[in-house]
Write a protein that holds these residues in place. Sequence first.
Motif, PDB file in Angstrom:
ATOM      1  N   ILE A  11     -10.193  15.967  14.498  1.00 39.90           N
ATOM      2  CA  ILE A  11      -8.796  15.858  14.068  1.00 39.90           C
ATOM      3  C   ILE A  11      -8.714  15.521  12.589  1.00 39.90           C
ATOM      4  N   ILE A  12      -9.490  14.539  12.164  1.00 42.01           N
ATOM      5  CA  ILE A  12      -9.473  14.151  10.745  1.00 42.01           C
ATOM      6  C   ILE A  12     -10.013  15.291   9.887  1.00 42.01           C
ATOM      7  N   GLY A  13     -11.062  15.975  10.371  1.00 41.16           N
ATOM      8  CA  GLY A  13     -11.595  17.125   9.635  1.00 41.16           C
ATOM      9  C   GLY A  13     -10.567  18.229   9.482  1.00 41.16           C
ATOM     10  N   ALA A  14      -9.801  18.475  10.532  1.00 40.64           N
ATOM     11  CA  ALA A  14      -8.756  19.496  10.457  1.00 40.64           C
ATOM     12  C   ALA A  14      -7.674  19.101   9.460  1.00 40.64           C
ATOM     13  N   ILE A  15      -7.294  17.846   9.465  1.00 43.12           N
ATOM     14  CA  ILE A  15      -6.260  17.376   8.539  1.00 43.12           C
ATOM     15  C   ILE A  15      -6.756  17.433   7.101  1.00 43.12           C
ATOM     16  N   ILE A  16      -7.944  16.894   6.846  1.00 38.11           N
ATOM     17  CA  ILE A  16      -8.498  16.892   5.490  1.00 38.11           C
ATOM     18  C   ILE A  16      -8.741  18.326   5.022  1.00 38.11           C
ATOM     19  N   GLY A  17      -9.309  19.165   5.896  1.00 36.95           N
ATOM     20  CA  GLY A  17      -9.535  20.566   5.534  1.00 36.95           C
ATOM     21  C   GLY A  17      -8.236  21.301   5.252  1.00 36.95           C
ATOM     22  N   GLY A  18      -7.218  21.046   6.074  1.00 38.18           N
ATOM     23  CA  GLY A  18      -5.915  21.675   5.843  1.00 38.18           C
ATOM     24  C   GLY A  18      -5.278  21.228   4.544  1.00 38.18           C
ATOM     25  N   LEU A  19      -5.374  19.940   4.238  1.00 38.94           N
ATOM     26  CA  LEU A  19      -4.827  19.448   2.970  1.00 38.94           C
ATOM     27  C   LEU A  19      -5.599  20.030   1.786  1.00 38.94           C
ATOM     28  N   GLY A  20      -6.909  20.130   1.931  1.00 43.08           N
ATOM     29  CA  GLY A  20      -7.711  20.741   0.873  1.00 43.08           C
ATOM     30  C   GLY A  20      -7.359  22.202   0.681  1.00 43.08           C
ATOM     31  N   ARG A  21      -7.092  22.869   1.785  1.00 44.16           N
ATOM     32  CA  ARG A  21      -6.708  24.292   1.713  1.00 44.16           C
ATOM     33  C   ARG A  21      -5.334  24.457   1.062  1.00 44.16           C
ATOM     34  N   LEU A  22      -4.431  23.524   1.337  1.00 42.03           N
ATOM     35  CA  LEU A  22      -3.102  23.567   0.720  1.00 42.03           C
ATOM     36  C   LEU A  22      -3.154  23.281  -0.780  1.00 42.03           C
ATOM     37  N   ALA A  23      -4.162  22.522  -1.211  1.00 41.28           N
ATOM     38  CA  ALA A  23      -4.278  22.172  -2.626  1.00 41.28           C
ATOM     39  C   ALA A  23      -4.721  23.358  -3.478  1.00 41.28           C
ATOM     40  N   ILE A  24      -5.252  24.398  -2.850  1.00 38.72           N
ATOM     41  CA  ILE A  24      -5.743  25.571  -3.567  1.00 38.72           C
ATOM     42  C   ILE A  24      -4.657  26.647  -3.551  1.00 38.72           C
ATOM     43  N   PRO A  25      -4.275  27.155  -4.714  1.00 43.13           N
ATOM     44  CA  PRO A  25      -3.238  28.199  -4.722  1.00 43.13           C
ATOM     45  C   PRO A  25      -3.770  29.532  -4.199  1.00 43.13           C
ATOM     46  N   GLY A  26      -2.881  30.324  -3.641  1.00 41.05           N
ATOM     47  CA  GLY A  26      -3.252  31.644  -3.151  1.00 41.05           C
ATOM     48  C   GLY A  26      -3.710  31.616  -1.705  1.00 41.05           C
ATOM     49  N   LYS A  27      -4.085  32.794  -1.243  1.00 36.59           N
ATOM     50  CA  LYS A  27      -4.537  32.935   0.149  1.00 36.59           C
ATOM     51  C   LYS A  27      -6.058  32.890   0.180  1.00 36.59           C
ATOM     52  N   GLN A  28      -6.578  32.096   1.101  1.00 41.23           N
ATOM     53  CA  GLN A  28      -8.021  32.001   1.275  1.00 41.23           C
ATOM     54  C   GLN A  28      -8.402  32.704   2.573  1.00 41.23           C
TER      55      GLN A  28
END
Length: 90
Positions: A11-28
């Motif tokens: 759960i924490i990995g999903a949250i941290i990973g999602g926040l990290g993904r949101l911090a990067i502009p564009g589509k990954q």
Amino acid sequence: MEITGLISALIIGAIIGGLGRLAIPGKQHVSLLATILVGIVAALLGTAAATVLGVADTSGIDWIELALQVGLAGAGVSALAGRARTKLHR
């Protein structure tokens, strides 16, 4: 590790990973599983870095530790997205 610890890490990995993904502009082009794994590794490395810096155990929310974790997750997702992009262009 108990099952509750494993579920908490996911759960924490999903949250941290999602926040990290949101911090990067564009589509990954990174899968959800890869994002969670990057988030788990970033959470562990961010906690270790915060411990070394002496900011891991503060009263309340550890904002510096969280910022380190999200930054590391963003860097990890960015690295994976760049790697996927180069594979697509070959």
